[in-house]
Design a protein around this motif. Structure first.
Motif, short mmCIF file in Angstrom:
data_model
loop_
_atom_site.label_atom_id
_atom_site.label_comp_id
_atom_site.label_asym_id
_atom_site.label_seq_id
_atom_site.Cartn_x
_atom_site.Cartn_y
_atom_site.Cartn_z
N UNK A 115 51.25 13.40 75.54
CA UNK A 115 50.18 13.87 74.65
C UNK A 115 50.21 15.40 74.56
N UNK A 116 50.41 16.04 75.71
CA UNK A 116 50.48 17.50 75.72
C UNK A 116 51.66 17.99 74.90
N UNK A 117 52.82 17.33 75.04
CA UNK A 117 53.99 17.72 74.26
C UNK A 117 53.73 17.54 72.77
N UNK A 118 53.07 16.43 72.40
CA UNK A 118 52.75 16.19 70.99
C UNK A 118 51.81 17.26 70.44
N UNK A 119 50.82 17.63 71.24
CA UNK A 119 49.88 18.67 70.80
C UNK A 119 50.60 20.00 70.60
N UNK A 120 51.47 20.35 71.52
CA UNK A 120 52.20 21.60 71.41
C UNK A 120 53.12 21.60 70.20
N UNK A 121 53.75 20.47 69.90
CA UNK A 121 54.62 20.37 68.71
C UNK A 121 53.80 20.55 67.46
N UNK A 122 52.62 19.91 67.42
CA UNK A 122 51.76 20.05 66.24
C UNK A 122 51.31 21.50 66.04
N UNK A 123 50.98 22.15 67.16
CA UNK A 123 50.55 23.55 67.07
C UNK A 123 51.70 24.45 66.62
N UNK A 124 52.88 24.13 67.10
CA UNK A 124 54.04 24.95 66.70
C UNK A 124 54.32 24.79 65.22
N UNK A 125 54.20 23.58 64.72
CA UNK A 125 54.40 23.36 63.30
C UNK A 125 53.33 24.08 62.47
N UNK A 126 52.10 24.09 63.00
CA UNK A 126 51.02 24.78 62.27
C UNK A 126 51.27 26.28 62.18
N UNK A 127 51.87 26.83 63.27
CA UNK A 127 52.14 28.26 63.31
C UNK A 127 53.35 28.63 62.46
N UNK A 128 54.23 27.65 62.20
CA UNK A 128 55.47 27.95 61.48
C UNK A 128 55.17 28.46 60.07
N UNK A 129 55.84 29.54 59.62
CA UNK A 129 55.60 30.10 58.30
C UNK A 129 55.88 29.12 57.17
N UNK A 130 56.79 28.15 57.42
CA UNK A 130 57.14 27.20 56.36
C UNK A 130 56.02 26.22 56.11
N UNK A 131 55.02 26.19 57.02
CA UNK A 131 53.89 25.28 56.83
C UNK A 131 52.67 26.07 56.43
#
Length: 236
Positions: free
Chosen positions: A220-236
């Motif tokens: 769950x922690x890994x999933x949350x971190x992946x989601x946060x990283x995608x949110x921070x990504x400029x392409x998103x």
């Protein structure tokens, strides 16, 4: 926190989840092994006693706790092995039993407290005796952090080869010893037999559930971190 650090956290959480999952699988395997062990031991305890295996027969874990039937004469010598039982601290009385066919089997006649350690207070019966007991594997070396010291008469484990040498036994000696079963005719006798511990700790299901919960939390922690990283990504 930089992107590299966030990626490292994601990888760490994912690896932790996989590691916890591997530990879960290991505990499940241990649970299966423990249940099989308990089932085998219980079956042996219910079986009719049999003659002891030949001295030349290799004895393994698969043979431990088999019920044996012995017939012979006790020799007038013994070794005391330090023990802690439900009756307190004291000693196991290990005595050689010369079987009718000439073989010798070391028998754990039972437990004595310190005040009963003198041989004349727990002498083995004279003449031919018949008894039943559980086959036990030799315990070479000694106890935890304590080595056997035969020269000083200090024994912390039931080391068959060492005790046989100490008693200067001649002829074939069985590579195992036998825990004598309880004596219904003399329930209060010394040595007190029938104190073999047959309780097997089985916490593997709890451990498996714990590791599985940790694996889920890490995932769950890994999933949350992946989601946060995608949110921070400029392409998103």
């Amino acid at each position: 926190m930089g992107r590299a650090a966030r990626i490292a956290l994601i990888v760490g959480a994912a690896l932790a989840s996989l590691g916890f999952l591997a530990l879960t699988c290991w505990q499940v395997q241990r649970l299966s092994w423990k249940l099989d062990l308990i089932e085998r031991v219980e079956a042996r305890l219910k079986a009719e006693p049999v003659a002891p295996p030949a001295v030349s027969t290799e004895v393994t874990k698969a043979d431990e706790y088999r019920r044996l039937r012995l017939r012979g004469q006790f020799e007038p010598r013994e070794v005391l092995v330090q023990a802690t039982t439900e009756l307190g601290g004291g000693y196991w009385v290990i005595a050689p039993l010369r079987l009718d066919d000439g073989r010798t089997v070391l028998v754990n006649r039972g437990f004595v407290p310190p005040e009963q350690r003198a041989p004349e207070l727990h002498a083995a019966p004279a003449g031919t005796v018949e008894l039943t007991g559980l086959l036990r594997l030799s315990e070479p070396g000694g106890g935890p952090l304590r080595q056997n010291m035969p020269a000083e008469g200090r024994w912390y484990s039931r080391d068959v080869a060492g005790i046989a040498a100490q008693l200067a036994l001649t002829g074939p000696v069985a590579p195992f010893f036998v825990d004598e079963s309880a004596d219904a005719a003399q329930p209060r006798r010394w040595p007190r037999p029938g104190l073999t511990v047959l309780r097997f700790t089985n916490n593997h299901a709890v451990y498996a559930a714990t590791w599985l919960a940790l694996a889920a939390m890490a995932a769950v922690a890994a999933g949350y971190l992946v989601r946060e990283e995608r949110r921070r990504s400029p392409s998103h």
